[in-house]
Design an enzyme around this catalytic site. Structure first.
Site, short mmCIF file in Angstrom:
data_model
loop_
_atom_site.label_atom_id
_atom_site.label_comp_id
_atom_site.label_asym_id
_atom_site.label_seq_id
_atom_site.Cartn_x
_atom_site.Cartn_y
_atom_site.Cartn_z
N ASP A 475 22.05 -0.13 27.18
CA ASP A 475 22.61 1.17 27.55
C ASP A 475 24.13 1.08 27.65
OD1 ASP A 475 22.63 3.83 28.30
OD2 ASP A 475 21.15 3.58 29.89
N ASP A 545 19.14 12.04 26.66
CA ASP A 545 18.56 12.06 28.00
C ASP A 545 17.81 13.35 28.24
OD1 ASP A 545 19.18 9.59 28.92
OD2 ASP A 545 21.00 10.18 30.00
C1 GLA Z 1 21.08 6.40 31.02
C2 GLA Z 1 19.89 6.38 30.08
C3 GLA Z 1 18.63 6.67 30.87
C4 GLA Z 1 18.48 5.64 31.96
C5 GLA Z 1 19.71 5.62 32.85
C6 GLA Z 1 19.66 4.48 33.84
O1 GLA Z 1 21.32 7.67 31.49
O2 GLA Z 1 20.05 7.28 29.04
O3 GLA Z 1 17.51 6.66 30.01
O4 GLA Z 1 18.27 4.37 31.38
O5 GLA Z 1 20.89 5.49 32.09
O6 GLA Z 1 20.78 4.41 34.63
#
Ligand code: GLA
Length: 743
Positions: A475, A545
């Protein structure tokens, strides 16, 4: 032969199955762009370079300034007369801008070379040719090699440039784009993929006026807002007709995609690293490599462009052994628990998932350091044993259920409240004398520095070595700002954005080399780094997201315009949806997620029983249809709008033997009859049977409809197939199977 050279006219012809690209070396030695478009069977006899034309009414001879301002260039330079935006701008040792390139030599080679330090497409078993066109600036003793690789089957031409300093002096590159070409304007529009966090890659079309029409990023990543891709469309172009030029950049940092309409009504199309905040010191004997640009042309609309990019990315960019495999259906605990979990919680989510047929448990953010909220511990990549016990014990408990195990990392970041930051405050990007700007309570590591990359990588590798982990979600949850490195000199600061991206690429290369079976999924606050560069390292990227099925329609449509569906991370999540508060049927959430990598992002224990009961059937559908979705041809049949608020798309096996239709009603409308959609990719004379997938679902009372239909390919493609008008957010899947080859 994909690449031929006409010695007499000094013309290069690059040919794919349906397109031609022609370059001419002018009498003065400039590399001019003659043509890109529908396939030609002959070299051009008249170059159409307008070399003899007067610049203005009157009897002036055409002198150099006006000549350079209208010559269509292959790799235009700045400073000596062409005032359009250049591809290359170089400052000499005195700081003066100026560069002029002339033909030196060329070679035509078999194969597709890589690019040092950068992702690049590969031949992938096909017979690929590459033109090395070497240009030189005799004043600077600069050698610029332009690489063109031709992929005939996919109608793709890739381009990149290598800029070498053969002098004893030191220069500075102010701008080094990957590709550029000029054409007369034909009323082109620009299509880009634009958006925001949780609203990524919506298709946007706009007319091109005089001046510059552009997409770009200065965020240090490709970004949620503008994707490193654009297309030039003849006006009136739609899915099936019209001239389309696609330009895709294989790069994950600051980018620029640009169409400039000049005084002469010519369009200069170019793309590459964004010159904003960019400079590169080119010492004697050094070479700078640009990222690769991936060009395609179609004379039959956007769908042909999509198929070219999908085939090319699948066959020549994604290296992962997972590319062709059925990926495990995962369940991720993020939206189920956020930071609030322990080992028992993870195991209980996994167990319920396993009972429904789900195949992999992914433990998201919160398992390391003292990370119980998003304001601490990034960088402390040590298992929080107080919270989850020994990682290997947890992994073994999940594996004992018969599931795979995955884990989340955010390797590029550092929390001010972390042991890492307390030990190395200078490891964060920051400008001297300024407090660096926080975003999501975190700062960005200076990945231009090898010692930082090495330390973070070894922490990650140790975790991965400590337990049998099958999957990593990498990420990156904020944009870059405060671009300053404690280790760089004044000139080096201009290189930082690009060196950061090179650092990320180096770390991901190490990861997939050291752990060759790992399934890697990239992610950036959802879909903030969804680009062809990242796909070189990971076969899939978390698309957004935003997991709301209705919001996902446009996100996935825009993403799927360029990127194969097998690359789009898509999950079923709970309702009301966390991002938009919407309630959609569980079935529709699954039908939309089926168009991507498919997984779940919820706690099954909290689902209503009627929804939980649907999961085994959804798992079965994934197994039945995923390879068709991943490897087949994707056709958009309809995009929802206010008048006709439904979406419909189709995945068709390349030989036309079977297909899957997905139909989603966004809003119900009273007094509307069923709609005709025109199927695609079928064999005209074959006979097909169409069956609703899972007709036993609970009917909500709308769209009572023939569940089964037969039809010839030409009938279904030209006379159409009826889709019902349904209630809000309802959806259907239809399976299309060839039952007789030729009738
Ligand atoms: C990002 C990702 C989510 C999750 C969060 C965790 O927003 O896109 O899917 O993994 O971080 O902090």
């Amino acid at each position: 032969m994909a690449i031929t050279f006409d010695e007499q006219n000094r013309e290069f012809m690059l040919s794919t199955d349906h397109t031609s690209y022609v370059i001419k070396i002018t009498d003065d030695g400039y590399a001019a762009h003659l043509y890109y478009g529908k396939k030609l069977n002959h070299f051009l006899q008249d170059a159409g370079l307008r070399e003899g034309e007067f610049p203005a009414p009157g009897k002036l001879l055409r002198e150099k300034g006006t000549y350079l301002s209208s010559l269509p260039f292959e790799y235009p330079t700045e400073g000596v007369g062409d005032s359009r935006p250049g591809a290359l701008s170089v400052r000499n040792e005195k700081g003066q801008y100026g560069c002029e390139l002339f033909y030196k030599e060329h070679s035509i080679e078999q194969g597709k070379p890589g690019i040092p330090g950068l992702p690049a497409s590969f031949a992938g078993g096909e017979d690929i040719q590459t033109l090395r066109l070497v240009l030189t600036d005799p004043v600077l003793a600069l050698t610029v090699t332009l690489f063109y690789s031709v992929f005939p089957k996919e109608d793709i031409i890739t381009r990149s440039a290598a800029i070498a300093n053969d002098s004893a002096k030191t220069y500075s590159i102010a701008r080094a784009l990957s590709a550029s070409f000029d054409m007369d304007d034909r009323n082109f529009e620009m299509l880009t993929l634009d958006g925001a966090w949780a609203r990524e890659r919506h298709i946007c079309r706009r007319p091109i006026g005089y001046g510059v029409t552009a997409a770009r990023s200065v965020r240090g990543e490709s970004g949620h807002q503008e994707n490193p891709f654009f297309a030039l469309l003849e006006s009136g172009t739609d899915r099936e007709k019209g001239d389309v030029y696609g330009l895709l950049l294989m790069y994950s940092g600051n980018h620029l995609e640009m169409a400039e309409k000049s005084q002469n009504n010519m369009i200069r199309a170019s793309l590459g690293i964004n010159p904003n905040f960019f400079s590169w010191k080119l010492g004697s004997g050094e070479t700078f490599y640009t990222p690769e640009a991936v060009l395609t042309y179609s004379d039959s609309g956007l769908t042909a462009m999509t198929h070219s990019y999908h085939d090319f990315i699948r066959g020549h960019i994604i290296r992962s052994p997972w590319r062709e495999k059925l990926r495990p259906i995962l369940i991720n605990n993020w939206e189920a628990t956020y930071f609030n979990f322990d080992a028992d919680k993870i195991v209980s989510i996994a167990k319920d998932a396993k009972d429904c047929g789900i195949e992999m448990m992914v433990m998201d953010d919160g398992w390391f350091g003292k990370r119980d909220s998003d304001n601490c511990a990034l960088g402390d990549w040590f298992v929080n044993e107080e919270k989850i016990g020994k990682l290997s014990d947890l992994v073994n408990r999940v594996k004992a259920l018969g599931m795979k195990f995955g884990i989340w990392f955010e390797p590029e970041m550092i929390s001010p409240d972390s042991d890492l930051y307390r030990a190395h405050p200078d490891w964060a990007l920051q400008i001297s004398g300024r407090t660096p700007t926080l975003a999501r309570n975190q700062l960005v590591l200076d990945l231009s520095r090898k010692e930082i990359r090495d330390e973070i990588y070894s922490r990650i590798a140790n975790v991965l070595k400590s337990a049998p982990i099958d999957y990593v979600k990498w990420d990156m949850n904020r944009n870059l700002s405060d671009i300053g490195s404690a280790a760089a000199d004044a000139e080096g600061q201009g290189e930082l954005f690009h060196r950061y991206v090179l650092g990320v690429y180096e770390m991901q290369e190490r990861l997939i080399t050291d752990f060759p079976d790992l399934l890697l999924e990239n992610c950036s606050g959802g879909g903030g780094r969804f680009d062809a560069g990242m796909l070189y390292y990971s076969p899939q990227i978390w698309c957004s997201d935003d997991t709301d099925a209705i919001e996902r329609l446009r996100i996935q449509e825009g993403t799927g315009l360029v990127y194969p569906l097998s690359t789009m991370g898509a999950h079923v999540s709970k309702c009301p949806n966390e991002q938009v508060g919407r309630n959609t049927p569980f079935e529709t959430r699954a039908n939309v997620a089926l168009a991507g990598t498919f997984g779940y992002e919820l706690n099954i224990a909290n689902l209503p029983e009627k929804d939980r009961a649907l999961i085994p059937e959804q798992v079965r559908r994934y197994h039945e249809f995923h390879m068709l979705i991943a490897d087949g041809d994707y056709y958009r049949l309809h995009s929802w709008n206010d008048e006709e608020p439904y979406d419909c798309w189709m995945n068709t096996e390349k030989d036309g033997s079977c297909a899957l239709i997905t139909y989603v009603q966004v809003l119900g409308r009273p007094s509307t009859c069923s709609r005709k959609v025109y199927l695609r990719g079928l064999v005209p004379d074959a006979e097909y049977e169409i069956q609703e997938v899972n007709p036993s679902r609970v009917d909500m009372g709308y769209g009572r409809f023939t569940a089964q239909k037969r039809g010839y390919g030409d009938e279904l493609m030209n006379a159409g197939f009826l889709v019902p008008s349904l209630g809000d957010y309802e959806s259907r899947l239809y399976s299309v199977k060839r039952v007789r080859e030729n009738s």
